[in-house]
Design a protein around this motif. Structure first.
Motif, mmCIF file in Angstrom:
data_model
loop_
_atom_site.group_PDB
_atom_site.id
_atom_site.type_symbol
_atom_site.label_atom_id
_atom_site.label_comp_id
_atom_site.label_asym_id
_atom_site.label_seq_id
_atom_site.Cartn_x
_atom_site.Cartn_y
_atom_site.Cartn_z
ATOM 1 N N UNK A 71 0.831 -1.205 0.000
ATOM 2 C CA UNK A 71 0.000 0.000 0.000
ATOM 3 C C UNK A 71 0.865 1.255 0.000
ATOM 4 N N UNK A 72 1.931 1.196 0.842
ATOM 5 C CA UNK A 72 2.832 2.347 0.869
ATOM 6 C C UNK A 72 3.487 2.536 -0.488
ATOM 7 N N UNK A 73 3.885 1.381 -1.085
ATOM 8 C CA UNK A 73 4.501 1.477 -2.414
ATOM 9 C C UNK A 73 3.502 1.999 -3.429
ATOM 10 N N UNK A 74 2.227 1.456 -3.274
ATOM 11 C CA UNK A 74 1.193 1.933 -4.202
ATOM 12 C C UNK A 74 0.906 3.423 -3.986
ATOM 13 N N UNK A 75 0.862 3.820 -2.680
ATOM 14 C CA UNK A 75 0.642 5.242 -2.406
ATOM 15 C C UNK A 75 1.774 6.088 -2.982
ATOM 16 N N UNK A 76 3.001 5.577 -2.769
ATOM 17 C CA UNK A 76 4.151 6.313 -3.321
ATOM 18 C C UNK A 76 4.066 6.380 -4.834
ATOM 19 N N UNK A 77 3.702 5.170 -5.406
ATOM 20 C CA UNK A 77 3.574 5.127 -6.853
ATOM 21 C C UNK A 77 2.432 6.022 -7.313
ATOM 22 N N UNK A 78 1.302 6.000 -6.483
ATOM 23 C CA UNK A 78 0.162 6.849 -6.833
ATOM 24 C C UNK A 78 0.549 8.322 -6.781
ATOM 25 N N UNK A 79 1.273 8.640 -5.700
ATOM 26 C CA UNK A 79 1.712 10.032 -5.593
ATOM 27 C C UNK A 79 2.642 10.409 -6.746
ATOM 28 N N UNK A 80 3.523 9.440 -7.087
ATOM 29 C CA UNK A 80 4.438 9.700 -8.196
ATOM 30 C C UNK A 80 3.662 9.858 -9.501
ATOM 31 N N UNK A 81 2.675 8.915 -9.670
ATOM 32 C CA UNK A 81 1.868 9.009 -10.892
ATOM 33 C C UNK A 81 1.030 10.290 -10.901
ATOM 34 N N UNK A 82 0.493 10.641 -9.692
ATOM 35 C CA UNK A 82 -0.293 11.877 -9.605
ATOM 36 C C UNK A 82 0.581 13.093 -9.920
ATOM 37 N N UNK A 83 1.824 13.016 -9.357
ATOM 38 C CA UNK A 83 2.751 14.112 -9.644
ATOM 39 C C UNK A 83 3.092 14.147 -11.124
ATOM 40 N N UNK A 84 3.307 12.944 -11.706
ATOM 41 C CA UNK A 84 3.587 12.888 -13.148
ATOM 42 C C UNK A 84 2.394 13.383 -13.956
ATOM 43 N N UNK A 85 1.161 12.997 -13.420
ATOM 44 C CA UNK A 85 -0.047 13.450 -14.105
ATOM 45 C C UNK A 85 -0.142 14.970 -14.077
ATOM 46 N N UNK A 86 0.148 15.535 -12.876
ATOM 47 C CA UNK A 86 0.122 16.998 -12.772
ATOM 48 C C UNK A 86 1.166 17.622 -13.686
ATOM 49 N N UNK A 87 2.375 16.973 -13.685
ATOM 50 C CA UNK A 87 3.416 17.489 -14.580
ATOM 51 C C UNK A 87 2.985 17.384 -16.036
ATOM 52 N N UNK A 88 2.348 16.229 -16.340
ATOM 53 C CA UNK A 88 1.896 16.033 -17.718
ATOM 54 C C UNK A 88 0.833 17.065 -18.085
ATOM 55 N N UNK A 89 -0.120 17.254 -17.096
ATOM 56 C CA UNK A 89 -1.156 18.264 -17.356
ATOM 57 C C UNK A 89 -0.534 19.657 -17.527
ATOM 58 N N UNK A 90 0.454 19.940 -16.653
ATOM 59 C CA UNK A 90 1.123 21.235 -16.764
ATOM 60 C C UNK A 90 1.838 21.359 -18.099
ATOM 61 N N UNK A 91 2.524 20.239 -18.482
ATOM 62 C CA UNK A 91 3.212 20.264 -19.776
ATOM 63 C C UNK A 91 2.216 20.405 -20.914
ATOM 64 N N UNK A 92 1.048 19.663 -20.753
ATOM 65 C CA UNK A 92 0.029 19.757 -21.804
ATOM 66 C C UNK A 92 -0.500 21.190 -21.900
ATOM 67 N N UNK A 93 -0.746 21.798 -20.693
ATOM 68 C CA UNK A 93 -1.215 23.191 -20.691
ATOM 69 C C UNK A 93 -0.175 24.105 -21.336
ATOM 70 N N UNK A 94 1.097 23.851 -20.950
ATOM 71 C CA UNK A 94 2.168 24.664 -21.542
ATOM 72 C C UNK A 94 2.232 24.451 -23.042
#
Length: 240
Positions: free
Chosen positions: A24-47
């Protein structure tokens, strides 16, 4: 179930729980990483979308600029064509301009000569004006002397009169009237003389006619006397 089995199950559950927690911790970390990547991707997409929008605006501006440049190029080509035509016209009319320039140069020389002549005439006019001014002064002096002599002849005291010229003109007018009266009398006398001359001329004509008639009668008498003498001579010869 005995305690050992229970402990084994508990250990197994604990291990499973730990493993699940770790996952779960790994999944949470992975989720957070994916969420962060998603935010980065969204930011990159917006940019990227903003960049794409900027690129689209830049493309639109570039197209507008290209259209303006195309219009400007067409206008420049037309101006170049017109300029070439004007240059050809200028080249063809260069000889005419040279001829006009020569004519203008000649006219300029003539104008300079006329200006020199006008300057000479201006100096002559100035000299004549000074001479005329001096002559006017002399005429004024002679006029005053003439008025003084005329007043003396007419027995007018200029010092006692406020308007001597009016008095002189009045006396001259009276003299002119007297002259006109005498001239009228002279004309009447001349008419009388002419009338007497006409009468005398008529009398002379009458006398001249009478003298001519007398001469004619005398000639006739002489002719008749001559004829009579001839007849007498013939008669005397015939009867002797």
């Amino acid at each position: 179930m005995d305690d050992s089995v229970m402990q084994q199950h508990l250990v197994h559950y604990k291990q499973a729980t730990e493993s699940a927690r770790e996952e779960l911790a790994a999944l949470q970390t992975k989720h957070q990483s994916l969420h962060s990547q998603l935010l980065d991707a969204r930011s990159k997409i917006s940019s990227q979308e903003a960049l794409v929008q900027d690129l689209r605006e830049a493309i639109d501006k570039h197209q507008e600029t290209e259209a303006r440049q195309s219009s400007l190029i067409s206008s420049l080509r037309e101006r170049i064509h017109n300029t070439e035509k004007e240059m050809a016209s200028i080249a063809s009319s260069k000889s005419i301009m040279d001829m006009k320039l020569q004519a203008l140069s000649k006219e300029n020389e003539e104008i300079k000569e006329r200006a020199q002549q006008m300057e000479i005439k201006s100096k002559d006019c100035l000299s004549n004006w000074n001479k005329t001014k001096q002559e006017a002064g002399d005429l004024q002096r002679r006029y005053e002397e003439f008025v003084s002599r005329l007043a003396s002849k007419l027995s007018i005291d200029l010092a006692e009169s406020d308007k001597p010229m009016e008095m002189i003109i009045s006396l001259v007018g009276q003299c002119c009237k007297e002259r006109d009266r005498q001239r009228t009398q002279i004309i009447a006398l001349e008419e009388n003389v002419k009338s007497h001359e006409v009468e005398c001329k008529a009398s002379r004509e009458t006398v001249r006619r009478l003298v001519a008639d007398l001469d004619h009668e005398q000639k006739l008498s002489a002719s008749r006397a001559s004829d009579l003498n001839s007849v007498r001579q013939v008669y005397s010869l015939y009867f002797i």
